[in-house]
Scaffold this active site. Structure first.
Site, PDB file in Angstrom:
ATOM      1  N   ILE A 120     -12.728 -10.394   6.267  1.00  0.00           N
ATOM      2  CA  ILE A 120     -14.104 -10.877   6.073  1.00  0.00           C
ATOM      3  C   ILE A 120     -14.234 -11.552   4.706  1.00  0.00           C
ATOM      4  O   ILE A 120     -13.955 -10.946   3.674  1.00  0.00           O
ATOM      5  CB  ILE A 120     -15.126  -9.716   6.192  1.00  0.00           C
ATOM      6  CG1 ILE A 120     -14.972  -8.994   7.545  1.00  0.00           C
ATOM      7  CG2 ILE A 120     -16.552 -10.238   5.989  1.00  0.00           C
ATOM      8  CD1 ILE A 120     -15.252  -9.819   8.773  1.00  0.00           C
ATOM      9  N   ASP A 170     -11.743  -6.635  -3.194  1.00  0.00           N
ATOM     10  CA  ASP A 170     -12.536  -7.879  -3.125  1.00  0.00           C
ATOM     11  C   ASP A 170     -13.950  -7.538  -2.652  1.00  0.00           C
ATOM     12  O   ASP A 170     -14.205  -6.401  -2.255  1.00  0.00           O
ATOM     13  CB  ASP A 170     -11.884  -8.884  -2.165  1.00  0.00           C
ATOM     14  CG  ASP A 170     -11.750  -8.324  -0.763  1.00  0.00           C
ATOM     15  OD1 ASP A 170     -10.702  -7.729  -0.450  1.00  0.00           O
ATOM     16  OD2 ASP A 170     -12.730  -8.422   0.025  1.00  0.00           O
ATOM     17  N   GLU A 197      -8.037  -1.345   9.639  1.00  0.00           N
ATOM     18  CA  GLU A 197      -7.242  -0.313  10.343  1.00  0.00           C
ATOM     19  C   GLU A 197      -7.935   1.031  10.520  1.00  0.00           C
ATOM     20  O   GLU A 197      -7.639   1.759  11.488  1.00  0.00           O
ATOM     21  CB  GLU A 197      -5.912  -0.045   9.589  1.00  0.00           C
ATOM     22  CG  GLU A 197      -4.962  -1.218   9.510  1.00  0.00           C
ATOM     23  CD  GLU A 197      -5.312  -2.197   8.397  1.00  0.00           C
ATOM     24  OE1 GLU A 197      -6.028  -1.789   7.444  1.00  0.00           O
ATOM     25  OE2 GLU A 197      -4.898  -3.365   8.480  1.00  0.00           O
ATOM     26  N   GLY A 256     -12.514  -4.393   1.338  1.00  0.00           N
ATOM     27  CA  GLY A 256     -13.540  -5.267   0.784  1.00  0.00           C
ATOM     28  C   GLY A 256     -14.815  -4.448   0.603  1.00  0.00           C
ATOM     29  O   GLY A 256     -15.146  -3.610   1.441  1.00  0.00           O
ATOM     30  N   GLU A 286       0.817  -1.220   0.000  1.00  0.00           N
ATOM     31  CA  GLU A 286       0.000   0.000   0.000  1.00  0.00           C
ATOM     32  C   GLU A 286       0.852   1.271   0.000  1.00  0.00           C
ATOM     33  O   GLU A 286       0.358   2.334  -0.373  1.00  0.00           O
ATOM     34  CB  GLU A 286      -0.974  -0.030   1.183  1.00  0.00           C
ATOM     35  CG  GLU A 286      -2.044  -1.104   1.002  1.00  0.00           C
ATOM     36  CD  GLU A 286      -2.929  -1.334   2.207  1.00  0.00           C
ATOM     37  OE1 GLU A 286      -4.096  -1.703   2.020  1.00  0.00           O
ATOM     38  OE2 GLU A 286      -2.461  -1.174   3.358  1.00  0.00           O
TER      39      GLU A 286
HETATM   40  N1  ADE Z   1      -9.187  -5.495   3.309  1.00  0.00           N
HETATM   41  C1  ADE Z   1      -9.412  -5.790   2.013  1.00  0.00           C
HETATM   42  N2  ADE Z   1     -10.387  -6.697   1.903  1.00  0.00           N
HETATM   43  C2  ADE Z   1     -10.795  -6.993   3.155  1.00  0.00           C
HETATM   44  C3  ADE Z   1     -11.762  -7.873   3.691  1.00  0.00           C
HETATM   45  N3  ADE Z   1     -12.508  -8.647   2.901  1.00  0.00           N
HETATM   46  N4  ADE Z   1     -11.905  -7.929   5.040  1.00  0.00           N
HETATM   47  C4  ADE Z   1     -11.141  -7.151   5.826  1.00  0.00           C
HETATM   48  N5  ADE Z   1     -10.215  -6.316   5.372  1.00  0.00           N
HETATM   49  C5  ADE Z   1     -10.033  -6.222   4.051  1.00  0.00           C
END
Ligand code: ADE
Length: 230
Positions: free
Chosen positions: A152, A196, A173, A78, A12
């Site tokens: 998750i 995602d 975070e 996500g 990142e």
């Molecule tokens: N950061 C990126 N994708 C995530 C997810 N599915 N759950 C938690 N943190 C994430």
């Protein structure tokens, strides 16, 4: 002005270091901080490592040790809001800790006594983000971001977070950074590009899109720094 730019994972912040090129590495508290001279400002770039505890330590160090006056976070998340697709940008209007649970005492999920459930980000920095998006002719969304010490990857959990916090995106975070910045009166901005959909395919999607989405987010933050730095 001293400006902090923070990520959670090395991927990142790598695009930031590649962009600024000239930096001094400073080791503090078992972490590396990269100092960049930019216009009349000093930028302090760091990745915290994953999770709320590490994010708290790094945000706090950036402000209390290095003297940063504003904090910009860049990273991936996500999607909870189904209109958010891979690579889309969202900044947090406010953030909550979805895994903080003292509901047994009659409090709502995410609630901290003497605190609350949500921490608001800086309206001023969010407005700069909107201006930058117009300048770059790209779309950026605003929404609630839910943070917790869990990756998750389940529709059920994701729907629970959506319903409980009205959240649009999930990460690990942002809310911790928000609590630190709020306590230390430091305006903050949390930007995430989607990697995602926090569903059963999330881990594969994350591995595939971490780098490209992190780059999208970092690119946007670089444009913001251009407006924020004095
Ligand atoms: N950061 C990126 N994708 C995530 C997810 N599915 N759950 C938690 N943190 C994430």
């Amino acid at each position: 002005m001293k400006i902090a730019i923070m990520g959670a994972m090395v991927e990142e912040i790598e695009p930031l270091l590649e962009n600024f090129k000239d930096y001094e590495e400073i080791v503090y508290g078992k972490n590396r901080y990269y100092k960049v001279l930019y216009k009349n400002s000093e930028l302090y770039i760091a990745y915290s490592k994953i999770g709320k505890v590490n994010a708290t330590l790094t945000a706090s160090t950036l402000i209390q040790h290095f003297g940063c006056e504003k904090l910009l976070f860049s990273g991936v998340a996500g999607a909870i809001d189904s209109s958010l697709k891979i690579g889309d940008l969202i900044y947090a209007s406010s953030l909550a800790q979805h895994d903080l649970d003292i509901t047994i005492f009659g409090h709502p999920h995410g609630y901290v006594p003497e605190g609350g459930v949500f921490t608001n980000s800086s309206k001023e920095l969010n407005n700069i983000a909107k201006e930058v998006a117009i300048d770059l002719k790209i779309t950026i969304k605003e929404g609630i971001v839910a943070t917790g010490d869990q990756f998750i990857a389940s529709n059920e959990k994701k729907e629970w977070i959506a319903k409980t916090f009205n959240a649009s995106a999930i990460e690990m975070e942002g809310a911790a950074v928000g609590v630190v910045c709020d306590a230390l009166n430091t305006p903050f901005f949390i930007l995430r590009a989607i990697s995602d959909a926090a569903d059963m395919d999330a881990s594969f999607s994350f591995d595939e899109f971490l780098k490209s989405s992190a780059k999208v987010s970092a690119g946007f933050v670089i444009s913001m720094v251009n407006k924020v730095a004095k």
